[in-house]
Scaffold this motif. Structure first.
Motif, PDB file in Angstrom:
ATOM      1  N   GLY A   1     -14.458 -80.349  -0.306  1.00 35.73           N
ATOM      2  CA  GLY A   1     -14.588 -81.224   0.852  1.00 35.73           C
ATOM      3  C   GLY A   1     -13.482 -81.054   1.864  1.00 35.73           C
ATOM      4  O   GLY A   1     -13.517 -81.688   2.935  1.00 35.73           O
ATOM      5  N   LEU A   2     -12.512 -80.228   1.537  1.00 35.29           N
ATOM      6  CA  LEU A   2     -11.397 -79.994   2.465  1.00 35.29           C
ATOM      7  C   LEU A   2     -11.498 -78.590   3.054  1.00 35.29           C
ATOM      8  O   LEU A   2     -11.955 -77.645   2.384  1.00 35.29           O
ATOM      9  N   ASN A   3     -11.045 -78.481   4.318  1.00 37.12           N
ATOM     10  CA  ASN A   3     -11.095 -77.193   5.001  1.00 37.12           C
ATOM     11  C   ASN A   3      -9.814 -76.415   4.695  1.00 37.12           C
ATOM     12  O   ASN A   3      -8.930 -76.273   5.531  1.00 37.12           O
ATOM     13  N   CYS A   4      -9.712 -75.921   3.454  1.00 38.61           N
ATOM     14  CA  CYS A   4      -8.537 -75.152   3.048  1.00 38.61           C
ATOM     15  C   CYS A   4      -8.919 -74.167   1.950  1.00 38.61           C
ATOM     16  O   CYS A   4      -9.940 -74.345   1.273  1.00 38.61           O
ATOM     17  N   LYS A   5      -8.106 -73.181   1.826  1.00 39.22           N
ATOM     18  CA  LYS A   5      -8.306 -72.160   0.800  1.00 39.22           C
ATOM     19  C   LYS A   5      -7.061 -72.050  -0.073  1.00 39.22           C
ATOM     20  O   LYS A   5      -5.938 -72.179   0.411  1.00 39.22           O
ATOM     21  N   ILE A   6      -7.288 -71.771  -1.362  1.00 35.31           N
ATOM     22  CA  ILE A   6      -6.179 -71.556  -2.314  1.00 35.31           C
ATOM     23  C   ILE A   6      -6.297 -70.127  -2.845  1.00 35.31           C
ATOM     24  O   ILE A   6      -7.318 -69.753  -3.425  1.00 35.31           O
ATOM     25  N   LYS A   7      -5.256 -69.369  -2.623  1.00 28.24           N
ATOM     26  CA  LYS A   7      -5.282 -67.958  -2.986  1.00 28.24           C
ATOM     27  C   LYS A   7      -4.146 -67.669  -3.989  1.00 28.24           C
ATOM     28  O   LYS A   7      -3.032 -68.142  -3.824  1.00 28.24           O
ATOM     29  N   ILE A   8      -4.484 -66.896  -5.007  1.00 33.15           N
ATOM     30  CA  ILE A   8      -3.476 -66.494  -6.003  1.00 33.15           C
ATOM     31  C   ILE A   8      -2.694 -65.300  -5.457  1.00 33.15           C
ATOM     32  O   ILE A   8      -3.269 -64.258  -5.134  1.00 33.15           O
ATOM     33  N   ILE A   9      -1.378 -65.458  -5.331  1.00 31.29           N
ATOM     34  CA  ILE A   9      -0.517 -64.374  -4.861  1.00 31.29           C
ATOM     35  C   ILE A   9      -0.003 -63.539  -6.047  1.00 31.29           C
ATOM     36  O   ILE A   9      -0.012 -62.315  -6.014  1.00 31.29           O
ATOM     37  N   LYS A  10       0.405 -64.244  -7.100  1.00 33.79           N
ATOM     38  CA  LYS A  10       0.986 -63.531  -8.234  1.00 33.79           C
ATOM     39  C   LYS A  10       0.935 -64.401  -9.484  1.00 33.79           C
ATOM     40  O   LYS A  10       1.082 -65.611  -9.415  1.00 33.79           O
ATOM     41  N   LYS A  11       0.692 -63.755 -10.624  1.00 36.00           N
ATOM     42  CA  LYS A  11       0.731 -64.442 -11.914  1.00 36.00           C
ATOM     43  C   LYS A  11       2.021 -64.043 -12.627  1.00 36.00           C
ATOM     44  O   LYS A  11       2.304 -62.856 -12.791  1.00 36.00           O
ATOM     45  N   VAL A  12       2.788 -65.055 -13.017  1.00 39.82           N
ATOM     46  CA  VAL A  12       4.104 -64.816 -13.617  1.00 39.82           C
ATOM     47  C   VAL A  12       4.168 -65.473 -14.993  1.00 39.82           C
ATOM     48  O   VAL A  12       3.672 -66.581 -15.177  1.00 39.82           O
ATOM     49  N   GLY A  13       4.801 -64.796 -15.950  1.00 40.65           N
ATOM     50  CA  GLY A  13       5.030 -65.415 -17.257  1.00 40.65           C
ATOM     51  C   GLY A  13       4.654 -64.526 -18.416  1.00 40.65           C
ATOM     52  O   GLY A  13       3.947 -63.522 -18.281  1.00 40.65           O
ATOM     53  N   LEU A  14       5.149 -64.913 -19.589  1.00 41.07           N
ATOM     54  CA  LEU A  14       4.937 -64.129 -20.794  1.00 41.07           C
ATOM     55  C   LEU A  14       3.480 -64.101 -21.208  1.00 41.07           C
ATOM     56  O   LEU A  14       2.984 -63.079 -21.699  1.00 41.07           O
ATOM     57  N   ILE A  15       2.767 -65.215 -20.988  1.00 39.71           N
ATOM     58  CA  ILE A  15       1.378 -65.284 -21.427  1.00 39.71           C
ATOM     59  C   ILE A  15       0.502 -64.252 -20.716  1.00 39.71           C
ATOM     60  O   ILE A  15      -0.422 -63.680 -21.298  1.00 39.71           O
ATOM     61  N   PHE A  16       0.805 -63.967 -19.449  1.00 37.81           N
ATOM     62  CA  PHE A  16       0.039 -62.964 -18.703  1.00 37.81           C
ATOM     63  C   PHE A  16       0.407 -61.550 -19.142  1.00 37.81           C
ATOM     64  O   PHE A  16      -0.439 -60.658 -19.163  1.00 37.81           O
ATOM     65  N   LYS A  17       1.691 -61.340 -19.518  1.00 36.23           N
ATOM     66  CA  LYS A  17       2.102 -60.019 -19.982  1.00 36.23           C
ATOM     67  C   LYS A  17       1.466 -59.688 -21.322  1.00 36.23           C
ATOM     68  O   LYS A  17       1.097 -58.544 -21.590  1.00 36.23           O
ATOM     69  N   LEU A  18       1.345 -60.716 -22.190  1.00 33.84           N
ATOM     70  CA  LEU A  18       0.768 -60.470 -23.514  1.00 33.84           C
ATOM     71  C   LEU A  18      -0.724 -60.190 -23.461  1.00 33.84           C
ATOM     72  O   LEU A  18      -1.275 -59.552 -24.358  1.00 33.84           O
ATOM     73  N   LYS A  19      -1.396 -60.675 -22.419  1.00 36.12           N
ATOM     74  CA  LYS A  19      -2.834 -60.433 -22.301  1.00 36.12           C
ATOM     75  C   LYS A  19      -3.157 -58.947 -22.196  1.00 36.12           C
ATOM     76  O   LYS A  19      -4.226 -58.501 -22.593  1.00 36.12           O
ATOM     77  N   LYS A  20      -2.186 -58.172 -21.666  1.00 31.59           N
ATOM     78  CA  LYS A  20      -2.392 -56.731 -21.562  1.00 31.59           C
ATOM     79  C   LYS A  20      -2.487 -56.075 -22.933  1.00 31.59           C
ATOM     80  O   LYS A  20      -3.079 -55.008 -23.088  1.00 31.59           O
TER      81      LYS A  20
ATOM     82  N   MET B   1      16.408 -74.724 -17.988  1.00 28.35           N
ATOM     83  CA  MET B   1      15.514 -74.892 -19.133  1.00 28.35           C
ATOM     84  C   MET B   1      14.057 -74.915 -18.691  1.00 28.35           C
ATOM     85  O   MET B   1      13.187 -74.339 -19.336  1.00 28.35           O
ATOM     86  N   ASN B   2      13.783 -75.604 -17.545  1.00 25.65           N
ATOM     87  CA  ASN B   2      12.414 -75.657 -17.034  1.00 25.65           C
ATOM     88  C   ASN B   2      11.922 -74.275 -16.643  1.00 25.65           C
ATOM     89  O   ASN B   2      10.748 -73.943 -16.861  1.00 25.65           O
ATOM     90  N   ARG B   3      12.822 -73.461 -16.069  1.00 23.45           N
ATOM     91  CA  ARG B   3      12.430 -72.112 -15.671  1.00 23.45           C
ATOM     92  C   ARG B   3      12.025 -71.290 -16.882  1.00 23.45           C
ATOM     93  O   ARG B   3      11.045 -70.541 -16.838  1.00 23.45           O
ATOM     94  N   LEU B   4      12.780 -71.420 -17.985  1.00 26.93           N
ATOM     95  CA  LEU B   4      12.447 -70.695 -19.203  1.00 26.93           C
ATOM     96  C   LEU B   4      11.118 -71.175 -19.778  1.00 26.93           C
ATOM     97  O   LEU B   4      10.286 -70.367 -20.215  1.00 26.93           O
ATOM     98  N   TRP B   5      10.898 -72.490 -19.722  1.00 26.06           N
ATOM     99  CA  TRP B   5       9.650 -73.067 -20.230  1.00 26.06           C
ATOM    100  C   TRP B   5       8.453 -72.571 -19.406  1.00 26.06           C
ATOM    101  O   TRP B   5       7.424 -72.184 -19.963  1.00 26.06           O
ATOM    102  N   HIS B   6       8.613 -72.563 -18.095  1.00 26.47           N
ATOM    103  CA  HIS B   6       7.530 -72.078 -17.236  1.00 26.47           C
ATOM    104  C   HIS B   6       7.253 -70.594 -17.470  1.00 26.47           C
ATOM    105  O   HIS B   6       6.100 -70.158 -17.412  1.00 26.47           O
ATOM    106  N   PHE B   7       8.324 -69.830 -17.764  1.00 25.05           N
ATOM    107  CA  PHE B   7       8.128 -68.400 -17.981  1.00 25.05           C
ATOM    108  C   PHE B   7       7.292 -68.153 -19.238  1.00 25.05           C
ATOM    109  O   PHE B   7       6.402 -67.308 -19.254  1.00 25.05           O
ATOM    110  N   PHE B   8       7.579 -68.894 -20.316  1.00 27.47           N
ATOM    111  CA  PHE B   8       6.833 -68.696 -21.560  1.00 27.47           C
ATOM    112  C   PHE B   8       5.375 -69.124 -21.411  1.00 27.47           C
ATOM    113  O   PHE B   8       4.463 -68.435 -21.887  1.00 27.47           O
ATOM    114  N   LEU B   9       5.132 -70.285 -20.752  1.00 28.04           N
ATOM    115  CA  LEU B   9       3.760 -70.789 -20.620  1.00 28.04           C
ATOM    116  C   LEU B   9       3.003 -70.106 -19.486  1.00 28.04           C
ATOM    117  O   LEU B   9       1.768 -70.134 -19.466  1.00 28.04           O
TER     118      LEU B   9
END
Length: 389
Positions: free
Chosen positions: A63-82, A1-9
């Protein structure tokens, strides 16, 4: 159920690299930022995070020596943006969802289970008599009440239940069997349905009132359902066979010149699309000739599941009319065949012709044949008990 919820949001697959990845994970935990599917590989951490929490974790990494990089965007909300500028697609999707929600209130398919001797179509016809059919609103079905009504209409059903699952209604039935005593609780006699001379008696229940060699008339009681004992009277359901020798006369009349129709080999096939209570003809025009019609209906299936769409196929075999002239011998043979067909409907054990009479009319012939037969002359007759007695 959580996987489906994450996919929609929608969620983001991220990569955390640098010396401060442990500190950023600790800060995420302290700030109730949820990450899942975390794994470590070659000095980097990979994981999934919701869109909302991605912006939060981007703020706490300062303040931290780290980087956050986006590898992939997954979900219905990103598909609908197209398609955000494709208004027709959005409107069409909304209409599609509304239609599905509307149709989900109706029964699309009716399945029948548990029937062996009763044809599925006969049960579906009985369902239609009580107002249950493909396309009915689910709120109009009272499972318990309608199952009782179905039993009253279809006497061959001993038990039934209606179960609704989604848009599918399943009719579960249990048929009346030979061992079912329900109908045999009513006391009855066996009466003679025709005059005859008794040849054989086979009584399974009841009190036989006749013996071999007796001559009986139509309506005489052969086996009584009333059994008198020394101290009581018992009422039973009489059953058995009373074989008697009977006399029957069959007749048939036809003309020498007859108008007959025959199939000329021409076949016209028409298809109709049936969706719930809507019928969409897939043809133009109509068949004007005389014809014999043969029809069949087939459910469309998807992944071995029935769809609420049926294809009805009707074949019209075109008839031509002609005039047939019979001579005396041919017409007599035709009348004899007609009489043989009549005899088959009586389920006679034996029959033998003893007299044949031909009467000629102005246009044809009347044939009468008398037979000596052997048949079961017993028929059921209920005993009506008065409450006053």
């Amino acid at each position: 159920m959580n996987r489906l919820w994450h996919f929609f949001l929608g969620y983001i697959l991220i990569e955390i690299s640098g010396d401060g990845y442990e500190q950023i994970l600790n800060r995420a935990t302290a700030n109730n930022i949820y990450l899942w599917n975390l794994n470590y590989s070659k000095g980097k951490i990979y994981g999934c995070i919701s869109v909302k929490n991605f912006y939060k974790i981007s703020k706490i990494r300062h303040g931290l020596n780290c980087k956050i990089k986006i590898i992939k965007k997954v979900g219905l909300i990103f598909k609908l943006k197209k398609y955000k500028k494709r208004y027709g697609f959005i409107v069409g999707s909304i209409i599609y969802i509304m239609i599905l929600l509307y149709l989900s209130n109706y029964i699309w398919i009716i399945n029948v289970e548990g029937n062996n001797g009763i044809a599925t179509q006969e049960i579906l016809n009985s369902c239609k008599e009580i107002g249950i059919y493909e396309g009915i609103k689910k709120t109009k079905i009272n499972n318990k009440y309608d199952s009782q009504r179905l039993q009253l209409i279809e006497k061959r059903i001993a038990w039934c239940s209606l179960n609704t699952e989604g848009c599918v209604l399943t009719v579960n039935v249990s048929e009346v069997t030979n061992s079912d005593k329900k109908d045999r609780e009513n006391p009855s006699n066996l009466k003679a349905k025709i005059e005859g001379k008794i040849k054989k008696i086979n009584v399974r229940s009841g009190n036989s009132l006749v013996k071999v060699g007796d001559t009986v008339s139509r309506g005489d009681i052969l086996v009584s359902g009333i059994i008198e004992n020394m101290s009581s009277t018992q009422f039973v359901y009489s059953s058995g066979e009373i074989i008697a020798e009977t006399k029957r006369t069959f007749s048939a009349q036809e003309d020498y010149i007859q108008n007959i129709s025959f199939e000329n080999g021409e076949i016209i096939t028409r298809y109709t699309l049936n969706f719930l209570n809507f019928k969409i003809p897939l043809f133009l025009g109509k068949v004007n000739n005389d014809f014999n019609c043969f029809s069949s209906v087939k459910n469309l299936c998807l992944f071995n599941k029935k769809l609420p769409i049926k294809i009805a196929k009707e074949q019209y075999k075109i008839l031509e009319k002609t005039t047939m002239t019979y001579d005396e011998k041919e017409l007599e043979q035709k009348l004899e065949n007609n009489i043989k067909t009549q005899i088959e409907d009586f389920n006679l054990i034996k029959y033998k012709s003893i007299d044949k009479e031909i009467n000629y009319t102005k246009t044809g012939m009347l044939l009468k044949i008398t037979y000596i037969c052997e048949e079961n002359i017993a028929e059921q007759n209920k005993i009506l008990l008065s409450k006053e007695n």
